[in-house]
Design an enzyme around this catalytic site. Structure first.
Site, PDB file in Angstrom:
ATOM      1  N   ALA A   1     -10.306  12.954  -3.095  1.00 56.99           N
ATOM      2  CA  ALA A   1      -9.868  13.873  -4.150  1.00 56.99           C
ATOM      3  C   ALA A   1      -8.582  14.600  -3.799  1.00 56.99           C
ATOM      4  O   ALA A   1      -7.755  14.879  -4.672  1.00 56.99           O
ATOM      5  CB  ALA A   1     -10.976  14.882  -4.428  1.00 56.99           C
ATOM      6  N   SER A   2      -8.366  14.903  -2.529  1.00 59.53           N
ATOM      7  CA  SER A   2      -7.185  15.652  -2.120  1.00 59.53           C
ATOM      8  C   SER A   2      -5.920  14.795  -2.151  1.00 59.53           C
ATOM      9  O   SER A   2      -4.901  15.194  -2.731  1.00 59.53           O
ATOM     10  CB  SER A   2      -7.395  16.219  -0.710  1.00 59.53           C
ATOM     11  OG  SER A   2      -6.242  16.889  -0.256  1.00 59.53           O
ATOM     12  N   LEU A   3      -5.954  13.606  -1.527  1.00 57.70           N
ATOM     13  CA  LEU A   3      -4.769  12.756  -1.473  1.00 57.70           C
ATOM     14  C   LEU A   3      -4.418  12.204  -2.851  1.00 57.70           C
ATOM     15  O   LEU A   3      -3.235  12.154  -3.229  1.00 57.70           O
ATOM     16  CB  LEU A   3      -4.978  11.619  -0.478  1.00 57.70           C
ATOM     17  CG  LEU A   3      -3.796  10.669  -0.274  1.00 57.70           C
ATOM     18  CD1 LEU A   3      -2.530  11.431   0.106  1.00 57.70           C
ATOM     19  CD2 LEU A   3      -4.127   9.618   0.791  1.00 57.70           C
TER      20      LEU A   3
ATOM     21  N   GLU B   1      12.238 -22.086 -13.060  1.00 57.80           N
ATOM     22  CA  GLU B   1      13.183 -22.991 -13.710  1.00 57.80           C
ATOM     23  C   GLU B   1      13.307 -24.313 -12.949  1.00 57.80           C
ATOM     24  O   GLU B   1      13.402 -25.381 -13.570  1.00 57.80           O
ATOM     25  CB  GLU B   1      14.565 -22.330 -13.808  1.00 57.80           C
ATOM     26  CG  GLU B   1      14.584 -21.069 -14.652  1.00 57.80           C
ATOM     27  CD  GLU B   1      14.406 -19.806 -13.834  1.00 57.80           C
ATOM     28  OE1 GLU B   1      15.066 -18.801 -14.138  1.00 57.80           O
ATOM     29  OE2 GLU B   1      13.587 -19.811 -12.870  1.00 57.80           O
TER      30      GLU B   1
ATOM     31  N   ALA C   1     -23.362  16.133  -2.962  1.00 59.24           N
ATOM     32  CA  ALA C   1     -22.928  17.225  -2.092  1.00 59.24           C
ATOM     33  C   ALA C   1     -23.022  16.844  -0.620  1.00 59.24           C
ATOM     34  O   ALA C   1     -22.234  17.315   0.211  1.00 59.24           O
ATOM     35  CB  ALA C   1     -23.750  18.478  -2.376  1.00 59.24           C
TER      36      ALA C   1
ATOM     37  N   CYS D   1      19.248 -20.179 -10.104  1.00 57.97           N
ATOM     38  CA  CYS D   1      18.628 -20.970 -11.164  1.00 57.97           C
ATOM     39  C   CYS D   1      19.595 -21.203 -12.321  1.00 57.97           C
ATOM     40  O   CYS D   1      19.515 -22.219 -13.008  1.00 57.97           O
ATOM     41  CB  CYS D   1      17.368 -20.274 -11.668  1.00 57.97           C
ATOM     42  SG  CYS D   1      16.028 -20.290 -10.462  1.00 57.97           S
TER      43      CYS D   1
ATOM     44  N   GLU E   1      -6.200   4.276  -3.157  1.00 58.82           N
ATOM     45  CA  GLU E   1      -7.662   4.417  -3.135  1.00 58.82           C
ATOM     46  C   GLU E   1      -7.978   5.500  -2.111  1.00 58.82           C
ATOM     47  O   GLU E   1      -8.111   5.212  -0.924  1.00 58.82           O
ATOM     48  CB  GLU E   1      -8.332   3.099  -2.739  1.00 58.82           C
ATOM     49  CG  GLU E   1      -8.245   2.010  -3.783  1.00 58.82           C
ATOM     50  CD  GLU E   1      -9.205   0.861  -3.477  1.00 58.82           C
ATOM     51  OE1 GLU E   1     -10.427   1.073  -3.518  1.00 58.82           O
ATOM     52  OE2 GLU E   1      -8.707  -0.230  -3.158  1.00 58.82           O
TER      53      GLU E   1
ATOM     54  N   ARG F   1     -11.302  -9.514  -0.753  1.00 59.85           N
ATOM     55  CA  ARG F   1     -12.303 -10.524  -0.409  1.00 59.85           C
ATOM     56  C   ARG F   1     -12.270 -11.655  -1.446  1.00 59.85           C
ATOM     57  O   ARG F   1     -12.562 -11.436  -2.617  1.00 59.85           O
ATOM     58  CB  ARG F   1     -13.680  -9.873  -0.308  1.00 59.85           C
ATOM     59  CG  ARG F   1     -13.769  -8.922   0.875  1.00 59.85           C
ATOM     60  CD  ARG F   1     -15.094  -8.220   0.978  1.00 59.85           C
ATOM     61  NE  ARG F   1     -15.190  -7.026   0.175  1.00 59.85           N
ATOM     62  CZ  ARG F   1     -14.641  -5.831   0.473  1.00 59.85           C
ATOM     63  NH1 ARG F   1     -13.909  -5.696   1.567  1.00 59.85           N
ATOM     64  NH2 ARG F   1     -14.804  -4.787  -0.302  1.00 59.85           N
TER      65      ARG F   1
END
EC number: 3.5.4.26
Length: 371
Positions: A304-306, A55, A167, A87, A301, A210
């Site tokens: 698989a576990s967390l 504003e 794997a 404002c 990010e 980045r």
């Protein structure tokens, strides 16, 4: 209540608000358009915490032409003194005749008080125009103000058959360069990135944003204007120690643990301890702590576990899945370590919010489907 012209000016205000998408944290992204008669006399956007609000920028551009004008604002004008004056007060002093807000500010310090202040000064006030679009600009700010918790996005990447690594652990690269560039933009709009100690020990990532990979944002944002998100590593057993690639990049790091570290960390690194919950860092307490620190949007990010732990604790709002046109087969590693379900009614139900191609990969945005 609102005309087509009103909608056009508010749409422009929303467009202006996006200029602060990567830079306003912990403040919301806000845009303002001031119109007198059929002429736009001032525009503005909030770009950085501590600097003038949208504003104020618009009023400065409008000058004396603001008197008798209509101000279109994507968020209710603030009514309290923070780092900058209210404002609502500035709009009153400028003599605007009408204020249209897309939504009421969920901040308890405002929460209708700004609109009431304007109304008491004899200004015509209304709100609710393009409200859904305004809310979509600030999901983290809104959630934090209402609940104390940040908005959590879980980022995943997998092959068509739902695999994240071979794997033997090889995973570079499942997705293509365009998808990885898109992840950089996703990181850039978040206040914090969370990963686990296992990911750091295995991959030694930087977890930073980045500038060279921000696409169209490169031209809009100088490298020095880029705000690096807080990098949070969940390290329950305090296994990490220097040197780490994390330490080579600008920005703050928070180590969340249940134990004392036996090493010295640089000044940019701080630690946060919680009592263990089932032997691990208490994710609920961690999210509450991040909310107290003004963190609006969090990007998880992690492995698989967390990632699954956030889903099981219902500490997530959105999943962004990048799916590559590859088949990695068994026994490649799966996407999430969720418990075995005995019947379909136990499965986590999702709904697609957005589906698009990013380069050669598919980008899926999903939220919970309410039962």
């Amino acid at each position: 209540m609102f005309s087509t012209i009103d909608a056009q000016h508010m749409a422009r205000a929303l467009q202006l608000a996006k200029r602060g998408l990567l830079t306003t944290r912990p403040n919301p992204r806000v845009g303002c358009v001031i119109v007198r008669g059929d002429q736009v006399v001032g525009e503005g956007a909030h770009l950085k915490a501590g600097e003038p609000h949208a504003e104020v920028h618009a009023l400065r551009a409008a000058g004396d032409a603001a008197r008798g004008a209509t101000a279109y604002v994507t968020l209710e004008p603030c009514s309290h003194y923070g780092r900058t004056p209210p404002c609502a007060e500035a709009l009153i002093k400028a003599g605007v005749a009408r204020v249209v807000a897309a939504m009421v500010d969920p901040n308890p310090q405002v929460a209708g008080r700004g609109l009431k202040m304007l109304q008491n000064a004899g200004i015509e006030v209304s709100h609710g125009l393009l409200q859904a679009q305004a809310e979509a600009l600030n999901p983290g700010f809104i959630k934090r103000m209402r609940t104390g918790f940040p908005f959590v996005t879980i980022k995943l990447a997998a092959s068509v058959d739902g695999r994240t690594a071979l794997a033997n652990g090889e995973s570079k690269w499942i997705t293509g360069p365009k998808a990885r560039q898109d992840v950089q933009r996703l990181r850039a709009r978040c206040d914090a990135i969370i990963t686990g100690a296992d990911s750091v020990l295995i991959d030694d990532p930087s977890m930073n944003v980045r500038h060279s990979q921000l696409g169209h944002w490169q031209a809009k944002l100088e490298p020095q204007q880029l705000q690096q998100p807080l990098r949070v590593v969940i390290d329950g057993r305090a296994r990490l120690a220097p040197p780490l690639q994390l330490l080579q990049c600008e920005g703050e790091i928070l180590l969340a643990t249940t134990e004392e570290y036996q090493c010295q960390w640089p000044e940019a690194v701080s630690t946060w301890r919680s009592a263990p919950h089932n032997g691990k860092v208490d994710l609920i307490l961690l999210m509450m702590e991040l909310g107290k620190r003004g963190i609006n949007e969090v990007l998880v990010e992690a492995g698989a576990s967390l990632a699954a732990a956030f889903i099981k604790a219902e500490l997530w709002d959105e999943i962004v899945l990048y799916q590559a046109p590859k088949l990695m087969g068994n026994p490649a590693r799966g996407l999430l370590e969720l418990p075995e379900f005995a019947q379909m009614t136990e499965a986590v139900s999702l709904q697609f919010n957005d589906i698009r191609l990013v380069g050669g990969d598919l980008r899926l945005s999903l939220t919970r489907r309410e039962r």
